[in-house]
Design an enzyme around this catalytic site. Structure first.
Site, mmCIF file in Angstrom:
data_model
loop_
_atom_site.group_PDB
_atom_site.id
_atom_site.type_symbol
_atom_site.label_atom_id
_atom_site.label_comp_id
_atom_site.label_asym_id
_atom_site.label_seq_id
_atom_site.Cartn_x
_atom_site.Cartn_y
_atom_site.Cartn_z
ATOM 1 N N ASP A 33 0.853 -1.186 0.000
ATOM 2 C CA ASP A 33 0.000 0.000 0.000
ATOM 3 C C ASP A 33 0.889 1.236 0.000
ATOM 4 O OD1 ASP A 33 -1.744 2.070 0.387
ATOM 5 O OD2 ASP A 33 -2.959 1.038 1.879
ATOM 6 N N HIS B 240 0.570 7.966 3.993
ATOM 7 C CA HIS B 240 1.126 7.283 5.156
ATOM 8 C C HIS B 240 2.621 7.530 5.346
ATOM 9 C CE1 HIS B 240 -2.718 5.274 5.305
ATOM 10 N NE2 HIS B 240 -2.552 4.857 4.067
ATOM 11 N N ILE C 127 -0.598 9.256 8.635
ATOM 12 C CA ILE C 127 -1.362 8.365 9.497
ATOM 13 C C ILE C 127 -1.033 6.908 9.190
ATOM 14 C CG2 ILE C 127 -3.250 10.015 9.761
ATOM 15 C CD1 ILE C 127 -4.868 8.323 7.770
ATOM 16 N N GLY D 289 -5.122 1.793 8.021
ATOM 17 C CA GLY D 289 -6.172 1.132 8.787
ATOM 18 C C GLY D 289 -5.990 -0.371 8.805
#
Length: 600
Positions: free
Chosen positions: A374, A379, A394, A397
């Site tokens: 990903d 991120h 961040i 998830g």
């Protein structure tokens, strides 16, 4: 230069290359080509203390003797260039990747400058030359210009443009893909049943270990070692790696091909995730993935699109994923609100949790997890995160998802991957790398309800979640009878027969007990013991009676390859296909057994 960990390289370019000069097309191209070469050498050589810089000198020489007056030639003599070269070559000079104009005792450094530019397209609209013309003044305005020095600065700002284009959409609590908000047409019913292109996902122990580290597996927890050490006798793939196998379906851009939906690949809300395994994931493999739009639901403020991904090994279904994607601002078209295709989230019990586990994420957690495929810059890139409304990058998830599943498996299944059946989770709020994840768990039969919080804030980051476990009795029932349908069984039986004739001689040569763990589809399917220490030797099925000097683990197929001489056992060991514990040097004596006594 690499061998001595030192080097200094000077390229000689020219103002003709930098600025161009009438009649010197070939010369200019070559001279600017040298600068491009120097820039790349500066990057590649830096780790070995090899620096590369470029000078563009103006100097009197045989080339310019016929076009410059003699007094000018004297003022531009090479003596006024050489000191710059000497300094750039000195071991104490840290300059690297620089471009300098030099002449007549003057030195100046050059750099690139870029205007702020202008965005000349809108969402779902073609880009036109008229729009370029209308914004030309802004495109060429160097007020507040930037000065990029690395290619990452160049490409990073281009990627940042994506989130600026029509940025009125919402921001996802879980940005696990590049897909984003969309506006549906009344023909969204066409989407249901649409099949996206199939694709394959190949992986080795490297990818599964990288994933395990990305979701917090650590040598500090003994039960985690089998997820991060390929030589472990029970090396296993974490069940939630099944999401990584299927994630390309929502990250490749194929979503824009779904009929009846107009999807803009800039933002997405990854609302929920469901994963079900039909058997433990093999330690390595290539799985074929089939993707279909299961349903589209109208939630008023947006649409929920259910993406089902089925992953096969050959014709055997290994795992199933359902990605629930919330398409912001595209609801209110009168579609249905519910579906029997949805894998529903379930509220947690109204009581204190039965167990709680915590893990502090690393500041590098997102940087590590993104290596599992990903690559969303949200991120890792502070600038991109800022454009999306966050003060810093961040955590993925699905990284938090992996932490939580690992906690449940550790607490209620002794980290036994064969006990894992399914997981469902709803993403609620973002997590920042460095925060502590607190997983609260409730056991109700074989279903473990859980929610995950960021301990520092108390925010629930994963809600209404559960893991379904396989009952212990079912696991035992699924375990194949030892030796069933294994080629290696025939070999061990034959070795046992041969030992009756030569066992005494072999025992004197070897003097060791070997325990074999034969695997099939990633799980131990049979155990055999070859006792070449006691009496005249013995071969029997099952673990060693007493202690084994060496325990060897490998697949049934690789065992046959070793016996037949098609696989070098040493190479198999170093590649991770053959695992050995104990006095592994004794394993070398096995080659003698295979070569001299067990030819079939």
């Amino acid at each position: 230069m690499k061998k001595q960990k030192f080097g200094r390289i000077i390229m000689t370019s020219s103002a003709s290359g930098i600025y161009g000069n009438f009649g010197q097309a070939n010369y200019s191209a070559a001279k600017l080509g040298l600068l491009g070469l120097a820039n790349t050498l500066a990057i590649e050589g830096q780790k070995n203390n090899i620096h590369c810089n470029t000078i563009a000198p103006t100097a009197g020489s045989r080339l310019t003797k016929t076009v410059m007056p003699e007094d000018i030639l004297e003022a531009l003599k090479p003596d006024y260039v050489a000191p710059l070269v000497l300094w750039l070559c000195h071991e104490s000079c840290e300059e690297n990747g620089g471009l300098f104009e030099v002449g007549a005792g003057w030195i100046g450094k050059l750099r690139w400058e870029r205007s702020l530019g202008a965005i000349v397209r809108q969402r779902n609209q073609p880009m036109t030359p008229e729009a370029v013309k209308a914004n030309w003044r802004k495109i060429c305005d160097f007020e507040n210009a930037s000065k990029p020095q690395r290619i990452e600065e160049s490409t990073g700002s281009i990627i940042g443009v994506l989130s600026k284009i029509d940025s009125d959409g919402g921001v996802s609590a879980n940005h696990t893909s590049h897909a984003a908000s969309s506006k549906a047409t009344s023909g969204s019913g066409e989407a249901v049943g649409h099949k996206l292109p199939s694709f394959s996902s190949a992986y080795t122990e490297l990818e599964t270990i990288m994933y395990a580290l990305g979701v917090g597996a650590s040598v500090k927890e003994p039960k985690d070692l089998k997820f991060i050490y390929e030589g472990h006798s029970d090396f296993s793939c974490l069940p939630t790696f099944g999401v990584v196998i299927a994630q390309k379906s929502v990250m490749s851009g194929d979503l824009v091909e779904i009929p009846g939906l107009s999807i803009d690949l800039a933002k997405i809300l990854h609302g929920e995730q469901y994963l079900e395994l039909y058997k433990p994931l093999p330690r390595t493999g290539t799985l074929r993935n089939e993707t279909v739009v299961a349903d589209v639901l109208d939630k008023g403020s947006g649409l929920v699109i259910l993406i089902d991904v089925y992953s096969y090994s050959g014709k055997e279904l290994i795992c199933y994923n359902q990605f629930s994607l919330f398409l912001v601002g595209s609801g209110g078209i009168g579609g249905k609100r519910t579906s029997d295709k949805v894998k529903e989230a379930v509220a947690i019990p109204n009581r204190h949790p039965d167990a709680v586990l915590t893990d502090t994420t690393s500041l590098n957690q997102a940087a590590l997890y993104r290596l599992s495929g990903d690559w969303n810059p949200l991120h890792i890139d502070p600038n991109f995160a800022g454009l999306a409304g966050f003060n810093k990058p961040i955590l993925h998830g699905l990284c938090t998802f992996g932490f939580s599943a690992r906690h449940v498996l550790q607490q209620f299944a002794d980290s036994d991957v064969s006990r894992f059946k399914a997981i469902k989770a709803r993403f609620a709020k973002p997590v920042y790398p460095g925060q502590t994840l607190k997983t609260e768990m409730w056991k109700e039969g074989n279903r473990i309800h859980f929610q995950t919080k960021a301990q520092e804030t108390g925010n629930i980051v994963i809600s209404n979640a559960y893991v379904d476990l396989v009952p212990t009795s079912d696991v035992l029932a699924k375990t194949p009878s030892e030796g069933e349908e294994l080629q290696s069984s025939l070999v061990f039986e034959e070795i046992g027969r041969r030992l009756k004739d030569v066992g005494h001689e072999v025992v004197k040569k070897v003097n060791a007990v070997f325990e074999w763990h034969i695997t099939k589809d990633g799980s131990v399917a049979a155990k055999w013991t070859v006792d070449l220490k006691n009496g005249t030797g013995k071969v029997y099925q099952g673990p060693a009676k007493g202690s084994a000097d060496v325990t060897i683990t490998l697949s049934d197929e690789d065992f046959i390859g070793v016996v037949l001489g098609k696989i070098d056992p040493q190479k198999a060991f170093f590649s991770g296909r053959l695992k050995a514990k104990g006095n592994i040097m004794l394993s070398l004596k096995l080659q003698t057994i295979f070569k001299d006594y067990a030819k079939l």
